[in-house]
Design an enzyme around this catalytic site. Structure first.
Site, PDB file in Angstrom:
ATOM      1  NE  ARG A  46      -3.611  -2.134   2.716  1.00 53.64           N
ATOM      2  CZ  ARG A  46      -3.241  -3.298   3.219  1.00 53.64           C
ATOM      3  NH1 ARG A  46      -2.007  -3.483   3.612  1.00 53.64           N
ATOM      4  NH2 ARG A  46      -4.104  -4.294   3.323  1.00 53.64           N
ATOM      5  CD  GLN A 113       1.011  -6.249   9.855  1.00 51.02           C
ATOM      6  OE1 GLN A 113      -0.133  -6.303   9.423  1.00 51.02           O
ATOM      7  NE2 GLN A 113       1.636  -5.100  10.001  1.00 51.02           N
ATOM      8  CG  ASP A 116      10.416 -10.667   4.259  1.00 51.05           C
ATOM      9  OD1 ASP A 116      10.795 -11.024   5.391  1.00 51.05           O
ATOM     10  OD2 ASP A 116      10.184  -9.467   3.972  1.00 51.05           O
ATOM     11  CG  HIS A 133      -0.172 -11.575   8.145  1.00 50.90           C
ATOM     12  ND1 HIS A 133      -0.140 -10.256   7.794  1.00 50.90           N
ATOM     13  CD2 HIS A 133      -1.189 -11.694   9.042  1.00 50.90           C
ATOM     14  CE1 HIS A 133      -1.090  -9.586   8.458  1.00 50.90           C
ATOM     15  NE2 HIS A 133      -1.726 -10.443   9.215  1.00 50.90           N
ATOM     16  CB  CYS A 141      -2.595 -29.575   0.803  1.00 50.64           C
ATOM     17  SG  CYS A 141      -4.126 -30.228   0.080  1.00 50.64           S
ATOM     18  CB  CYS A 144      -4.753 -33.345   2.983  1.00 52.88           C
ATOM     19  SG  CYS A 144      -3.124 -33.061   2.255  1.00 52.88           S
ATOM     20  CB  CYS A 169      -5.350 -35.164  -0.933  1.00 56.30           C
ATOM     21  SG  CYS A 169      -5.414 -33.369  -0.861  1.00 56.30           S
ATOM     22  CG  ASN A 232       4.960   3.672   8.080  1.00 55.42           C
ATOM     23  OD1 ASN A 232       5.622   2.719   7.678  1.00 55.42           O
ATOM     24  ND2 ASN A 232       3.860   4.061   7.465  1.00 55.42           N
TER      25      ASN A 232
HETATM   26  P1  NAD Z   1       1.591  -1.887   3.931  1.00 56.55           P
HETATM   27  O1  NAD Z   1       2.023  -2.205   2.547  1.00 56.55           O
HETATM   28  O2  NAD Z   1       0.159  -1.680   4.237  1.00 56.55           O
HETATM   29  O3  NAD Z   1       2.358  -0.603   4.490  1.00 56.55           O
HETATM   30  C1  NAD Z   1       3.727  -0.464   4.447  1.00 56.55           C
HETATM   31  C2  NAD Z   1       4.057   0.933   4.991  1.00 56.55           C
HETATM   32  O4  NAD Z   1       5.477   1.069   5.041  1.00 56.55           O
HETATM   33  C3  NAD Z   1       3.538   2.082   4.107  1.00 56.55           C
HETATM   34  O5  NAD Z   1       2.881   3.042   4.917  1.00 56.55           O
HETATM   35  C4  NAD Z   1       4.805   2.661   3.472  1.00 56.55           C
HETATM   36  O6  NAD Z   1       4.722   4.054   3.258  1.00 56.55           O
HETATM   37  C5  NAD Z   1       5.842   2.345   4.523  1.00 56.55           C
HETATM   38  N1  NAD Z   1       7.215   2.199   4.012  1.00 56.55           N
HETATM   39  C6  NAD Z   1       7.630   1.435   2.977  1.00 56.55           C
HETATM   40  N2  NAD Z   1       8.968   1.476   2.858  1.00 56.55           N
HETATM   41  C7  NAD Z   1       9.417   2.311   3.830  1.00 56.55           C
HETATM   42  C8  NAD Z   1      10.708   2.756   4.237  1.00 56.55           C
HETATM   43  N3  NAD Z   1      11.839   2.326   3.634  1.00 56.55           N
HETATM   44  N4  NAD Z   1      10.795   3.634   5.278  1.00 56.55           N
HETATM   45  C9  NAD Z   1       9.675   4.064   5.913  1.00 56.55           C
HETATM   46  N5  NAD Z   1       8.427   3.663   5.586  1.00 56.55           N
HETATM   47  C10 NAD Z   1       8.299   2.787   4.569  1.00 56.55           C
HETATM   48  O7  NAD Z   1       2.197  -3.004   4.846  1.00 56.55           O
HETATM   49  P2  NAD Z   1       1.536  -3.793   5.989  1.00 56.55           P
HETATM   50  O8  NAD Z   1       0.703  -2.900   6.855  1.00 56.55           O
HETATM   51  O9  NAD Z   1       2.628  -4.548   6.579  1.00 56.55           O
HETATM   52  O10 NAD Z   1       0.457  -4.751   5.286  1.00 56.55           O
HETATM   53  C11 NAD Z   1       0.697  -5.449   4.130  1.00 56.55           C
HETATM   54  C12 NAD Z   1       0.382  -6.925   4.287  1.00 56.55           C
HETATM   55  O11 NAD Z   1       0.965  -7.593   3.194  1.00 56.55           O
HETATM   56  C13 NAD Z   1       1.026  -7.515   5.496  1.00 56.55           C
HETATM   57  O12 NAD Z   1       0.055  -8.191   6.170  1.00 56.55           O
HETATM   58  C14 NAD Z   1       2.079  -8.487   4.996  1.00 56.55           C
HETATM   59  O13 NAD Z   1       1.711  -9.799   5.383  1.00 56.55           O
HETATM   60  C15 NAD Z   1       1.984  -8.509   3.516  1.00 56.55           C
HETATM   61  N6  NAD Z   1       3.241  -8.145   2.803  1.00 56.55           N
HETATM   62  C16 NAD Z   1       4.420  -8.702   3.185  1.00 56.55           C
HETATM   63  C17 NAD Z   1       5.595  -8.376   2.515  1.00 56.55           C
HETATM   64  C18 NAD Z   1       6.886  -8.986   2.985  1.00 56.55           C
HETATM   65  O14 NAD Z   1       6.879 -10.073   3.539  1.00 56.55           O
HETATM   66  N7  NAD Z   1       8.014  -8.294   2.807  1.00 56.55           N
HETATM   67  C19 NAD Z   1       5.567  -7.501   1.425  1.00 56.55           C
HETATM   68  C20 NAD Z   1       4.323  -6.969   1.035  1.00 56.55           C
HETATM   69  C21 NAD Z   1       3.166  -7.301   1.744  1.00 56.55           C
HETATM   70 ZN    ZN Z   2      -3.537 -32.462   0.075  1.00 56.52          ZN
END
Ligand code: NAD
Ligand code: ZN
Length: 276
Positions: A46, A113, A116, A133, A141, A144, A169, A232
């Protein structure tokens, strides 16, 4: 330098104040979102350069009802998994700062969340990390519940299967992540909530704090008496209630919070805004 408005601290002062809170905290819970991994080359969903911001259709692969009901969505998801930047990504300065915090002995739990695995790759004790997450490194799966390494399923996709079924399965395989419409693993959620209730400082890093139920953790922690700090690049849903909001690049701010002495040698991050 522009004058500091009354009641507000400069970015440097706010970072120094929060560094002091961290220093004195007995039990810190860190909640991370996609924003901590963008410096490792994994886009968030986002943020301004987010996967969904650029291509709203990509969101369909993250909804369980589309994934189960639409073979085309599954084929798209397998192609996304093949090309996912997480396979080659390395931990960045933000991940490493949190490992330094753990080594100081005050990190209670790291709730992420992210799917990776970069926190574990950075060197955290895996027992302290709760992946609420799930993980992209395994498949499950949907019929199963059998789990297997993702790499084996990706080999099948590379060999020509565009939607490989479960070998036991014949059911639908999916990465072992929690999609929209799926419940969190109850034990993981309980661990995260217990940690939020037990900490005296919760640091929310790189999350818009809009994905529930995890977005409730800062509120739980605050209601139980902890301080809550948001780090953030953009506003989040909890900014108005947080004890401090450090707005700027995570890879600059986290190292300065955990190791202020080392960071004095560096320059302050450009464009950091702060309010306490
Ligand atoms: P989000 O995408 O909703 O928000 C990420 C926030 O981080 C944003 O507000 C953005 O402006 C800020 N941001 C990004 N890079 C930044 C930086 N270098 N410095 C400061 N701010 C920075 O993320 P979310 O709320 O964690 O939700 C997304 C969902 O998607 C999560 O539940 C997660 O499971 C999944 N997701 C995971 C990964 C991963 O594993 N790396 C990547 C994308 C999405
Ligand atoms: Zn299975």
């Amino acid at each position: 330098m522009s004058p500091t408005p009354p009641g507000r601290l400069t970015a440097d002062e706010a970072i120094a104040e929060v560094a002091g809170w961290l220093d004195r905290a007995r039990a810190v819970v860190v909640l991370t979102g996609a924003g901590i991994s963008t410096d490792s080359g994994i886009p968030d969903f986002r943020g301004p350069q987010g996967v969904w911001t650029r291509n709203p259709k990509a969101e369909r692969t993250s909804h369980i009802q589309h994934y189960v009901g639409e073979p085309e969505v599954r084929r798209m998801a397998w192609q996304q998994r093949l090309r996912h930047p997480g396979w080659t990504a390395r931990p960045n300065a933000g991940h490493l700062a949190l490992v330094a915090l753990e080594r100081r002995g005050t990190l209670h739990t790291l709730v992420t969340q992210n799917i990776d695995g970069l926190h574990q790759a950075a060197g955290h004790d895996p027992d302290r990390v709760v992946e609420v997450h799930g993980t992209m490194r395994e498949v499950v799966c949907l019929d199963c519940d059998e789990r297997a390494p993702m790499e084996r399923a990706l080999d099948r996709v590379r060999a020509g299967e565009d939607d490989p079924p479960c070998r036991s399965c014949g059911g639908i395989l999916k990465s072992a992540t929690v999609s929209f419409g799926q419940s969190l693993v109850p034990d993981d959620l309980r661990r995260a909530e217990r940690a939020a209730l037990a900490c005296d400082l919760l640091l929310a890093v790189g999350s818009t704090l809009t994905v529930y139920p995890i977005a409730d953790l800062p509120r739980l922690a605050k209601a139980a008496g902890a301080r809550v700090v948001v780090v953030n690049g953009e506003p989040t849903a909890f900014d108005d209630e947080a004890d401090a909001v450090l707005r700027g690049p995570i890879g600059d701010i986290l190292p300065r919070l955990v190791d202020p002495a080392g960071a004095e040698a560096g320059s302050p991050p450009a464009g950091t805004e702060a309010a306490t």
